[in-house]
Motif scaffolding. Structure first.
Motif, PDB file in Angstrom:
ATOM      1  N   LEU A  73       0.819  -1.205   0.000  1.00  0.00           N
ATOM      2  CA  LEU A  73       0.000   0.000   0.000  1.00  0.00           C
ATOM      3  C   LEU A  73       0.856   1.258   0.000  1.00  0.00           C
ATOM      4  CD1 LEU A  73      -2.763  -1.103   2.543  1.00  0.00           C
ATOM      5  CD2 LEU A  73      -3.060  -0.736   0.081  1.00  0.00           C
ATOM      6  N   GLY A  99      -1.698  -2.550  -4.026  1.00  0.00           N
ATOM      7  CA  GLY A  99      -2.011  -3.158  -2.737  1.00  0.00           C
ATOM      8  C   GLY A  99      -3.451  -3.606  -2.657  1.00  0.00           C
ATOM      9  N   LEU A 100      -4.374  -2.732  -3.129  1.00  0.00           N
ATOM     10  CA  LEU A 100      -5.789  -3.094  -3.102  1.00  0.00           C
ATOM     11  C   LEU A 100      -6.089  -4.222  -4.083  1.00  0.00           C
ATOM     12  CD1 LEU A 100      -7.382   0.473  -2.842  1.00  0.00           C
ATOM     13  CD2 LEU A 100      -7.233  -1.276  -1.045  1.00  0.00           C
ATOM     14  N   PRO A 127      -1.017   2.195  -3.672  1.00  0.00           N
ATOM     15  CA  PRO A 127      -2.326   1.818  -3.139  1.00  0.00           C
ATOM     16  C   PRO A 127      -3.122   0.965  -4.114  1.00  0.00           C
ATOM     17  CG  PRO A 127      -1.861   4.115  -2.663  1.00  0.00           C
ATOM     18  CD  PRO A 127      -0.778   3.661  -3.590  1.00  0.00           C
TER      19      PRO A 127
END
Length: 613
Positions: free
Chosen positions: A165, A172-173, A169
């Motif tokens: 993240l 990561g998501l 981000p």
């Protein structure tokens, strides 16, 4: 296939009990394992972070001193990552041994609370007890081990997700979103695996049953004489095939699921690699960022898979612990008075007053209003056809069960007012289904009264009374000879004479010696004491028993009516009641069932052909 479930409250109770049991058994080991689990979870994240710093330091020209310091930290973290699993495995084995000892002791205490046979002869409870003995220690150790493993996986998962993240981000998501189907599917597979284990128990029991028939000694003669080997072997293989078919279906399901998940993970990882490489080429990420990303993606996937596996293992551990918890929480099977009356020496006698008994509401009545008096100082014989209730009556006298109606009184006092252990101290017994213990000859007699373990004189006197002293003294190590070939002791492990197997008649006399060891008790119960003896040995034994019974309160049970004819009184059980009661000559003169059976047995000895009863 739907997996077995535990109600949330029951699962929470089991979790608290299992963790508490582990803590009481090994507090230091559990604390150490928790610390090691935390370190093991941090170590891979730390290795990835230090690797990034080293690479970035090399590309940015950091000082040799700082790079050396980072290198040392990386080496230490890498070494910790290698050593920590081994340390955890050692600590876990130590904890398992401690838990196993505590579980065994508590199971033993729980069984000792069962003062009768009510639950021990209940098939459902017996299944739970066997499962608790075999797997009771696994529930707490596996639950604790997997819970700590879950802590390790959560730390690693959080660390790697934080790295992803921070880098991107979006990536990561994406990795987290891709992991959710993995979580869902793995949980379903774990439930299916738990259900399969439960489903396979039937096949495993049957497979073991046929396998034992094929290789065990008890059935060996009939298996060979009747040619049953192929028949039993085919039945065993059929059960094994059924078991393998169930396993194969789940294995194929897992293969399809794991292949899809692997492909999905590869696609997500590939997208992430393309993104990070492009970002690094554009100068938005450093080479160290690329390396930590390449470590973080499989780290997240591996930690998540491990976490799901731990959750499934915890579920299985709770199912295992359920058997143990039910056994140790079982209430007494017979009521024991809070303040028990002392058991006095028997002066007048034992009276059965309108005694009714059945083993459960699903079973027929075995005894239907038995009224019987056993006078103190005399011998009462109990005869009857198979299934008449003779052995059941013995169980009630020993208070292994309580009558459902009526009462049994010791000098006028209901047996339920006594402590069962104190009552049994007043009893001596030789059971028809006596137990041959895999112990020494001396110990096999001493189990009749453990106070005689260190008194060879008492043991030999009892053996002489039973007519087995010369047999036992002539064994390779005398009374210290093991009466089994299952295992040996010490330096005699390879000595073929270290263990000896007695004949059936010899074992019968050893069991009788136990009874003679308790001959001074208030009531002596002799249940078919000569069933395994030949005619000459039987005559010799009953001569000895006559001397033993003289002036004592005893109950003699035998199918051989000639052995009971000299009893002071004879009671005939039929249809769950006392149908006849009196002396031998009185019952013969009455011409009832006793006279008919006695005449038939006597005719069998007089005629050339045996008489059928």
């Amino acid at each position: 296939m739907t997996g077995p479930r535990l109600a949330p409250r029951r699962a929470a109770r089991h979790t608290r009990a299992a963790l508490g049991l582990t803590w009481r058994a090994a507090p230091a080991g559990t604390t150490a394992d928790l610390l090691l689990a935390v370190l093991a979870g941090v170590a891979p994240v730390l290795v990835a972070a230090l690797t990034k710093l080293v690479l970035d330091g090399l590309t940015r020209g950091r000082s040799p001193g700082s790079l050396a310091l980072l290198g040392v930290g990386l080496a230490v973290a890498a070494a910790a990552g290698v050593l920590l699993p081994h340390l955890r495995a050692y600590v876990e084995k130590e904890r398992m041994r401690a838990v196993s000892r505590l579980v065994r002791r508590r199971l033993h205490d729980a069984v000792l609370r069962l003062v009768g046979l009510v639950r021990l002869e209940d098939p459902t409870f017996q299944d739970r007890l066997q499962a608790a003995q075999q797997t009771g220690h696994l529930g707490p150790t596996q639950l604790t081990g997997n819970a700590l493993g879950g802590v390790q996986s959560l730390i690693a998962l959080s660390g790697f997700l934080g790295v992803l993240l921070a880098l991107s981000p979006v990536i990561g998501l994406l990795v987290l979103a891709a992991a959710l189907p993995t979580l869902w599917l793995q949980l379903r597979l774990n439930r299916a695996r738990a259900a399969m284990v439960l489903h396979l128990e039937h096949f495993q029991r049957r497979d073991l049953f046929f396998a034992q028939l094929l290789v065990g000694v008890p059935a060996a003669k009939e298996v060979r004489l009747f040619g049953l080997g192929r028949f039993l072997g085919d039945r065993m293989l059929a059960e094994l095939h059924g078991m393998h078919a169930v396993e194969q279906r789940l294995d194929r399901r897992e293969l399809r699921a794991q292949s899809l998940l692997g492909l999905q993970g590869a696609v997500v990882a590939g997208v992430g690699v393309v993104y990070t490489v492009a970002a690094a080429a554009a100068g938005r990420l450093t080479p160290g960022d690329v390396v930590i990303y390449l470590a973080a993606v499989p780290g997240v996937q591996g930690a998540l898979g491990s976490l799901v596996g731990q959750l499934g293992a915890i579920h299985r551990a709770l199912l295992l612990f359920d058997h143990y918890d039910e056994v140790v929480r079982a209430e007494r099977d017979l009521p024991v008075p809070a303040v028990a009356r002392p058991v006095p020496p028997l002066r007048r006698g034992i009276e059965l007053c309108d005694v009714w008994f059945r083993y459960s509401p699903r079973h027929p009545w075995v005894l239907r209003g038995v009224d019987l008096f056993l006078p103190a100082g005399s011998t009462t014989a109990l005869v009857g056809l198979n299934g008449a209730g003779k052995s059941t009556l013995v169980k009630l006298l020993c208070r292994f069960y309580d009558p459902e109606r009526g009462a049994i009184r010791w000098d006028g006092v209901d047996l339920r007012e006594f402590d069962p252990a104190a009552l049994r101290e007043r009893l001596g017994a030789v059971f028809q289904d006596f137990m041959p213990y895999d112990l020494t000859a001396a110990e096999n007699i001493a189990v009749g009264d453990l106070a005689a373990r260190d008194d060879p004189g008492r043991l030999r006197a009892a053996a002489r009374q039973a007519g087995v002293d010369e047999t036992l003294a002539a064994l390779p190590r005398g009374y210290d000879t093991l009466l089994t070939r299952i295992f040996y002791e010490g330096p005699d492990r390879d000595d073929e004479q270290a263990g000896v197997v007695l004949s059936g008649g010899q074992w019968q006399r050893v069991a009788l010696a136990r009874g003679f060891l308790r001959a001074d008790r208030d009531l002596l119960i002799l249940d078919e004491p000569s069933s395994g003896l030949d005619a000459e040995a039987e005559h010799d034994l009953h001569t000895r028993l006559r001397d033993l019974r003289r002036g004592r309160t005893s109950l003699l049970i035998s199918h051989r009516l000639n052995a009971v004819r000299d009893a002071d009184t004879i009671a005939v059980l039929a249809d769950g009641r006392v149908a006849e009661y009196g002396r031998h000559d009185e019952l013969l003169a009455a011409g009832g069932g006793y006279a008919r059976l006695f005449t038939l047995q006597a005719r069998g000895y007089r005629e050339d052909s045996p008489a059928s009863v």
